[in-house]
Scaffold this motif. Structure first.
Motif, PDB file in Angstrom:
ATOM      1  N   GLY A 207      14.884   3.342 -11.554  1.00 59.38           N
ATOM      2  CA  GLY A 207      14.925   4.772 -11.271  1.00 59.38           C
ATOM      3  C   GLY A 207      13.916   5.607 -12.022  1.00 59.38           C
ATOM      4  N   SER A 208      13.279   5.045 -13.055  1.00 61.34           N
ATOM      5  CA  SER A 208      12.249   5.774 -13.789  1.00 61.34           C
ATOM      6  C   SER A 208      10.867   5.169 -13.574  1.00 61.34           C
ATOM      7  N   SER A 209      10.754   4.361 -12.541  1.00 57.79           N
ATOM      8  CA  SER A 209       9.487   3.692 -12.265  1.00 57.79           C
ATOM      9  C   SER A 209       8.896   4.187 -10.951  1.00 57.79           C
ATOM     10  N   ALA A 210       7.600   4.491 -10.973  1.00 64.75           N
ATOM     11  CA  ALA A 210       6.894   4.681  -9.715  1.00 64.75           C
ATOM     12  C   ALA A 210       6.741   3.313  -9.060  1.00 64.75           C
ATOM     13  N   MET A 211       6.842   3.287  -7.743  1.00 64.10           N
ATOM     14  CA  MET A 211       6.779   2.021  -7.026  1.00 64.10           C
ATOM     15  C   MET A 211       5.652   2.062  -5.994  1.00 64.10           C
ATOM     16  N   GLY A 212       5.146   0.894  -5.681  1.00 61.30           N
ATOM     17  CA  GLY A 212       4.057   0.847  -4.718  1.00 61.30           C
ATOM     18  C   GLY A 212       4.071  -0.413  -3.886  1.00 61.30           C
ATOM     19  N   TRP A 213       3.359  -0.341  -2.792  1.00 59.47           N
ATOM     20  CA  TRP A 213       3.085  -1.494  -1.936  1.00 59.47           C
ATOM     21  C   TRP A 213       1.566  -1.683  -1.873  1.00 59.47           C
ATOM     22  N   PHE A 214       1.149  -2.916  -2.011  1.00 58.17           N
ATOM     23  CA  PHE A 214      -0.246  -3.301  -1.854  1.00 58.17           C
ATOM     24  C   PHE A 214      -0.298  -4.446  -0.846  1.00 58.17           C
ATOM     25  N   ARG A 215      -1.492  -4.733  -0.370  1.00 56.64           N
ATOM     26  CA  ARG A 215      -1.645  -5.863   0.540  1.00 56.64           C
ATOM     27  C   ARG A 215      -2.983  -6.556   0.299  1.00 56.64           C
ATOM     28  N   GLN A 216      -3.008  -7.823   0.662  1.00 56.38           N
ATOM     29  CA  GLN A 216      -4.227  -8.606   0.513  1.00 56.38           C
ATOM     30  C   GLN A 216      -4.396  -9.520   1.715  1.00 56.38           C
ATOM     31  N   ALA A 217      -5.480  -9.313   2.428  1.00 58.51           N
ATOM     32  CA  ALA A 217      -5.815 -10.149   3.575  1.00 58.51           C
ATOM     33  C   ALA A 217      -6.681 -11.316   3.101  1.00 58.51           C
ATOM     34  N   PRO A 218      -6.718 -12.401   3.862  1.00 57.20           N
ATOM     35  CA  PRO A 218      -7.534 -13.564   3.468  1.00 57.20           C
ATOM     36  C   PRO A 218      -8.992 -13.178   3.240  1.00 57.20           C
ATOM     37  N   GLY A 219      -9.516 -13.578   2.087  1.00 57.23           N
ATOM     38  CA  GLY A 219     -10.916 -13.313   1.787  1.00 57.23           C
ATOM     39  C   GLY A 219     -11.221 -11.903   1.342  1.00 57.23           C
ATOM     40  N   LYS A 220     -10.190 -11.086   1.185  1.00 56.03           N
ATOM     41  CA  LYS A 220     -10.402  -9.688   0.788  1.00 56.03           C
ATOM     42  C   LYS A 220      -9.664  -9.389  -0.511  1.00 56.03           C
ATOM     43  N   GLU A 221     -10.067  -8.289  -1.146  1.00 52.62           N
ATOM     44  CA  GLU A 221      -9.391  -7.867  -2.359  1.00 52.62           C
ATOM     45  C   GLU A 221      -8.061  -7.190  -2.006  1.00 52.62           C
ATOM     46  N   ARG A 222      -7.167  -7.201  -2.985  1.00 46.38           N
ATOM     47  CA  ARG A 222      -5.900  -6.512  -2.789  1.00 46.38           C
ATOM     48  C   ARG A 222      -6.156  -5.011  -2.710  1.00 46.38           C
ATOM     49  N   GLU A 223      -5.454  -4.330  -1.791  1.00 48.32           N
ATOM     50  CA  GLU A 223      -5.686  -2.905  -1.590  1.00 48.32           C
ATOM     51  C   GLU A 223      -4.378  -2.127  -1.609  1.00 48.32           C
ATOM     52  N   PHE A 224      -4.475  -0.885  -2.008  1.00 50.19           N
ATOM     53  CA  PHE A 224      -3.341   0.026  -2.054  1.00 50.19           C
ATOM     54  C   PHE A 224      -2.870   0.351  -0.641  1.00 50.19           C
ATOM     55  N   VAL A 225      -1.546   0.389  -0.476  1.00 44.53           N
ATOM     56  CA  VAL A 225      -0.956   0.782   0.802  1.00 44.53           C
ATOM     57  C   VAL A 225      -0.199   2.098   0.652  1.00 44.53           C
ATOM     58  N   ALA A 226       0.758   2.134  -0.295  1.00 46.15           N
ATOM     59  CA  ALA A 226       1.592   3.317  -0.448  1.00 46.15           C
ATOM     60  C   ALA A 226       2.240   3.320  -1.815  1.00 46.15           C
ATOM     61  N   SER A 227       2.582   4.526  -2.282  1.00 45.80           N
ATOM     62  CA  SER A 227       3.296   4.676  -3.542  1.00 45.80           C
ATOM     63  C   SER A 227       4.335   5.771  -3.407  1.00 45.80           C
TER      64      SER A 227
END
Length: 127
Positions: free
Chosen positions: A30-50
């Motif tokens: 409850g005191s943590s910001a949360m996020g979703w990231f994604r990583q496609a094959p051959g690509k760097e991990r990228e931000f999706v949502a927070s």
């Protein structure tokens, strides 16, 4: 022991919908910001949502804005990502992440700002 366990991934047709779930334990969700990231094959991990600890604020990458929705249930220590109008380019491994001890209205948009990570769940969108 900190755990972030994602579920809900799988194979879906283009235009379809999927909801990802991340169950957290071992820290104060409850005191943590949360996020979703994604990583496609051959690509760097990228931000999706927070989403902020209080859920008062959320932010999305331009590529998913208007199609994805992040939400949380602090009573259940659970994070969600509702994914609609899916495209083949959304195919990735999706990761849940936690940024601990953040102010209640704070979101975190960069990978280095997160303290804990899940193992990921695969989402494959077929054309």
């Amino acid at each position: 022991q900190v755990q972030l366990v994602e579920s809900g991934g799988g194979l879906v047709q283009a235009g379809g919908s999927v909801t990802l779930t991340c169950v957290a334990s071992g820290f104060t969700f409850g005191s943590s910001a949360m996020g979703w990231f994604r990583q496609a094959p051959g690509k760097e991990r990228e931000f999706v949502a927070s989403i902020a600890p209080s859920a008062a604020n959320s932010h999305y990458s331009n590529g998913v804005k208007g199609r994805f929705s992040i939400s949380r249930d602090n009573a259940k220590s659970t994070l969600y990502l509702q994914m609609n109008s899916l495209k083949p380019e959304d195919t990735s491994v999706y990761y849940c992440a936690a940024a601990k001890d953040r102010p209640s209205i704070t979101t975190v948009l960069y990978e280095g700002g997160y303290d804990y990570w899940g193992q990921g769940t695969q989402v494959t969108v077929s054309s």
